[in-house]
Design an enzyme around this catalytic site. Structure first.
Site: not given
Ligand code: GLV
Ligand code: GLV
Length: 330
Positions: A156, A178-179, A238, A267, A285, A287
């Protein structure tokens, strides 16, 4: 004009944007989750709710809100706290905040990669403990990055940004998806491989999959055993994607070189033994935790809410068909 519940104090312009849109905002002004009983009470009668990852949004909460609830806007890209199928059955639009936090999250992944590879936390602790008695040729040796192999699991936006940042280190990039992903292959020269191949070859394995039934414990004892003893596992996705107890065992047995984690299976708790593993960098956490990103998430969450409440398609619906059906119905 609608009533909207904001379940916890958030930074950025969201509340002002909602009020400027003429809506009535019930905001929890505390920087703490609303206890369940209060959440159930305060949500009654609202048409929109701005939720956080710690708010469990299930049938009970939707019942407590009432039939007029039209939109649940999560202040996060992940939405594993929300029963999306239940919302869809009820015609409630669920929204999230992808895109705006990809850079910040990729930066945290790199903080973990660099920090584990170069043993930054152990060095910091040595300084603070007064244990640094001068430069030494054998002190806290880590691993190089240049020319090493980085495996991105989950192709992603966040995975892409993590991969893109490796260009400066001239790394070989593998990705697991997967692709085929055109952007990974043409822009980054990345190669798609199976998960098992990625684990066997990578020096750094970075996880970027959402949590689903399929990705729960994707990295278990067997998969950890496939990794090189010199490799590092990085998780900014996650916690439950990794079997954390198995990870502790792998770290204790030096089956892998180390781990950098921003998320945990239960968590905010950690698996027993994890805190005692020296070959780890553990973050709470963080991020998306930059001022700019949290402001952007705030604005996007408000735009999601405002759009649905005005009868328009929101920028980011998780169940876009429900959103489209609402637009069509006017
Ligand atoms: C953080 O973990 C989010 O999903 O934005
Ligand atoms: C987050 O924006 C993702 O699609 O990985």
């Amino acid at each position: 004009m609608a009533d909207i519940l904001v379940t916890r104090q958030i930074p950025g312009p969201a509340i002002q944007m909602l009020r400027d849109g003429g809506h009535t905002v019930r905001a929890n002004d505390e920087d703490a989750p609303l206890p369940r009983a209060e959440l159930l009470e305060h949500i009654a009668g609202v048409e929109g709710v701005l939720t956080q990852l710690h708010d469990k949004v299930d049938a009970e909460l939707m019942d407590a809100a009432g039939d007029q609830l039209r939109v649940i806007a999560n202040y996060a890209v992940g939405f594993n706290n929300i029963d999306v199928d239940e919302a869809t059955r009820r015609g409630i639009v669920v929204c999230n905040t992808p895109g705006v936090l990809s850079d910040a999250t990729a930066d945290i992944a790199w903080t973990l990669i660099l920090g584990t590879a170069r043993r930054a936390i152990e060095g910091d602790q040595m300084m603070r403990a007064g244990d640094f008695h001068g430069w030494g040729p054998n002190m806290l040796l880590g691993g190089d990055l240049v020319g090493k192999t980085l495996a991105i699991v989950g192709a992603g936006r966040i995975g892409f940004e993590v991969a893109r940042r490796s260009i400066g280190w001239r790394m070989r990039i593998l990705y697991v998806a997967r692709s085929a992903h055109e952007d990974f292959e043409t822009e980054l020269g990345a190669e798609r491989v199976s998960l098992d191949e990625a684990l066997a070859q990578a020096d750094y394995v970075s996880l970027h999959v959402p949590i689903t039934d399929e990705t729960h414990h994707l990295i278990n004892a067997d998969r950890l055993a496939m990794m090189k003893p010199t490799a590092y596992l990085i998780n900014t996705a996650r916690g439950p994607v990794v079997d954390e107890a198995a990870l502790v065992t792998a770290l204790q047995n030096h089956q892998i070189a180390g781990a950098g984690l921003d998320v945990y299976e239960a968590e905010p708790k950690m698996a027993p033994g994890l805190a005692e593993c020296p070959n780890t960098l553990l973050l709470p956490h963080l991020g998306s935790a930059t001022h700019e990103t949290r402001d952007a998430m705030s604005a996007l969450t408000a735009r999601n809410l405002l759009a649905v409440l005005q009868g328009a398609q929101p920028p980011h619906a998780v169940n876009p068909d429900v959103a489209a059906a609402r637009v069509a119905d006017g």
